[in-house]
Design a protein around this motif. Sequence first.
Motif, PDB file in Angstrom:
ATOM      1  N   TYR A 114      -6.948  -5.774  -7.902  1.00 14.04           N
ATOM      2  CA  TYR A 114      -5.545  -6.187  -7.896  1.00 14.04           C
ATOM      3  C   TYR A 114      -5.449  -7.702  -7.771  1.00 14.04           C
ATOM      4  O   TYR A 114      -6.426  -8.398  -7.515  1.00 14.04           O
ATOM      5  N   ASN A 115      -4.240  -8.190  -7.964  1.00 15.12           N
ATOM      6  CA  ASN A 115      -3.953  -9.620  -8.020  1.00 15.12           C
ATOM      7  C   ASN A 115      -3.292 -10.066  -6.723  1.00 15.12           C
ATOM      8  O   ASN A 115      -2.335  -9.456  -6.266  1.00 15.12           O
ATOM      9  N   GLU A 116      -3.842 -11.128  -6.118  1.00 19.13           N
ATOM     10  CA  GLU A 116      -3.279 -11.651  -4.873  1.00 19.13           C
ATOM     11  C   GLU A 116      -2.982 -13.132  -4.993  1.00 19.13           C
ATOM     12  O   GLU A 116      -3.389 -13.783  -5.947  1.00 19.13           O
ATOM     13  N   CYS A 124       4.188 -18.237  -4.017  1.00 18.30           N
ATOM     14  CA  CYS A 124       3.977 -16.874  -3.558  1.00 18.30           C
ATOM     15  C   CYS A 124       4.992 -16.530  -2.475  1.00 18.30           C
ATOM     16  O   CYS A 124       5.306 -17.354  -1.628  1.00 18.30           O
ATOM     17  N   ARG A 125       5.465 -15.296  -2.500  1.00 18.50           N
ATOM     18  CA  ARG A 125       6.399 -14.856  -1.475  1.00 18.50           C
ATOM     19  C   ARG A 125       6.190 -13.375  -1.216  1.00 18.50           C
ATOM     20  O   ARG A 125       5.766 -12.618  -2.089  1.00 18.50           O
ATOM     21  N   TYR A 126       6.493 -12.972  -0.001  1.00 14.40           N
ATOM     22  CA  TYR A 126       6.404 -11.561   0.354  1.00 14.40           C
ATOM     23  C   TYR A 126       7.552 -10.804  -0.302  1.00 14.40           C
ATOM     24  O   TYR A 126       8.711 -11.221  -0.199  1.00 14.40           O
ATOM     25  N   VAL A 135       0.191  -9.793  -4.582  1.00 12.26           N
ATOM     26  CA  VAL A 135       0.284  -9.420  -3.177  1.00 12.26           C
ATOM     27  C   VAL A 135      -0.054 -10.665  -2.356  1.00 12.26           C
ATOM     28  O   VAL A 135      -1.085 -11.299  -2.572  1.00 12.26           O
ATOM     29  N   VAL A 136       0.805 -11.011  -1.410  1.00  6.03           N
ATOM     30  CA  VAL A 136       0.692 -12.285  -0.705  1.00  6.03           C
ATOM     31  C   VAL A 136      -0.065 -12.126   0.608  1.00  6.03           C
ATOM     32  O   VAL A 136       0.012 -11.085   1.268  1.00  6.03           O
ATOM     33  N   GLY A 137      -0.763 -13.180   0.992  1.00  4.82           N
ATOM     34  CA  GLY A 137      -1.389 -13.207   2.309  1.00  4.82           C
ATOM     35  C   GLY A 137      -2.650 -14.023   2.319  1.00  4.82           C
ATOM     36  O   GLY A 137      -3.399 -14.040   1.338  1.00  4.82           O
ATOM     37  N   GLY A 139      -5.213 -13.387   4.082  1.00  3.07           N
ATOM     38  CA  GLY A 139      -6.342 -12.522   4.396  1.00  3.07           C
ATOM     39  C   GLY A 139      -6.031 -11.101   3.985  1.00  3.07           C
ATOM     40  O   GLY A 139      -4.872 -10.740   3.743  1.00  3.07           O
ATOM     41  N   VAL A 140      -7.061 -10.285   3.943  1.00 13.41           N
ATOM     42  CA  VAL A 140      -6.900  -8.932   3.432  1.00 13.41           C
ATOM     43  C   VAL A 140      -5.982  -8.085   4.315  1.00 13.41           C
ATOM     44  O   VAL A 140      -5.282  -7.191   3.820  1.00 13.41           O
ATOM     45  N   GLY A 141      -5.936  -8.354   5.617  1.00 17.39           N
ATOM     46  CA  GLY A 141      -5.083  -7.568   6.500  1.00 17.39           C
ATOM     47  C   GLY A 141      -3.616  -7.686   6.159  1.00 17.39           C
ATOM     48  O   GLY A 141      -2.883  -6.686   6.145  1.00 17.39           O
ATOM     49  N   TYR A 142      -3.166  -8.903   5.872  1.00 10.06           N
ATOM     50  CA  TYR A 142      -1.764  -9.105   5.518  1.00 10.06           C
ATOM     51  C   TYR A 142      -1.424  -8.364   4.224  1.00 10.06           C
ATOM     52  O   TYR A 142      -0.355  -7.768   4.082  1.00 10.06           O
ATOM     53  N   ARG A 143      -2.342  -8.423   3.283  1.00 12.88           N
ATOM     54  CA  ARG A 143      -2.096  -7.760   1.995  1.00 12.88           C
ATOM     55  C   ARG A 143      -2.134  -6.241   2.154  1.00 12.88           C
ATOM     56  O   ARG A 143      -1.348  -5.526   1.525  1.00 12.88           O
ATOM     57  N   ALA A 144      -3.041  -5.757   3.001  1.00  7.88           N
ATOM     58  CA  ALA A 144      -3.126  -4.312   3.212  1.00  7.88           C
ATOM     59  C   ALA A 144      -1.830  -3.768   3.813  1.00  7.88           C
ATOM     60  O   ALA A 144      -1.400  -2.656   3.477  1.00  7.88           O
ATOM     61  N   VAL A 145      -1.194  -4.542   4.693  1.00  4.55           N
ATOM     62  CA  VAL A 145       0.085  -4.107   5.262  1.00  4.55           C
ATOM     63  C   VAL A 145       1.095  -3.876   4.143  1.00  4.55           C
ATOM     64  O   VAL A 145       1.789  -2.847   4.102  1.00  4.55           O
TER      65      VAL A 145
END
Length: 255
Positions: A114-116, A124-126, A135-137, A139-145
């Motif tokens: 996927y594209n982040e 970039c914005r949530y 998907v913004v963030g 780190g991977v945790g922010y994106r996983a949320v």
Amino acid sequence: MNINKDAFEDIKDIHKGKAGILYASGPSLNYYRPLGPDNKFIHAGVNGVILNKDVRDRLDYYFYGDTKRQGAYLEKAHKFQPKLAKFVHSYRNNEPYDRHLNPTEAVSYGGIPYNECPPSEGNCRYTKDIINTPVVGGGVGYRAVQIFLFTGISKLYLVGFDASQEAIRFYKTANEGKAPSQDLVEGFNTDLSIRKGLYHDDWMAVKKFVNEEYKDVDVISVNPVYLKNYFRDHIQNEFKDEYVKAYKGREDEEY
């Protein structure tokens, strides 16, 4: 080619109304006890959580993709297959990124690329629309949320999100001969030094995003260290003694 449409179209609201648990690699993961029968929850995890067998065996979704500083678990991550899907952040701003697993490799390992986009780059914005935007963030945790919320869950438990990129991980504690509470204290001290920096800003952005776009979702931090006071907190009985040691004398400190 719409990278994220291919990645996420099939999971939109697939778990509508369910409760989800998202696991990360902070030291409090060693204290976590199941919140109930596994089949009551959808389970997802990031990065090194697969080194915890109990968590690994529960995972419906898994998120990873960095190729730097991941020596403790990278080969295991390539081989690991969760029950439903493995998402790999291969693209950054619509282009393969040299610090990420390339898309071809991701697919060969059974992953979905996927594209982040990190908040420090571009516009970039949530947003809930992760099909048409990166998907913004940071780190991977922010994106996983964001991805997990996209599946329609109505309650999200965050477990092991007390660390940062600089703080210790749960799987390093046993090898360093320290008291468990010392891991929490070190993580806490590290986190205090960065709270007003990028990680604090990222989590505040996630909190704002949830409050605006997923206001009906209950987000709960289980045994939080880094995430104390960001969302609703839940301290499990098994964790309370070590939690008190980690926070002793700091109860009134600003975060």
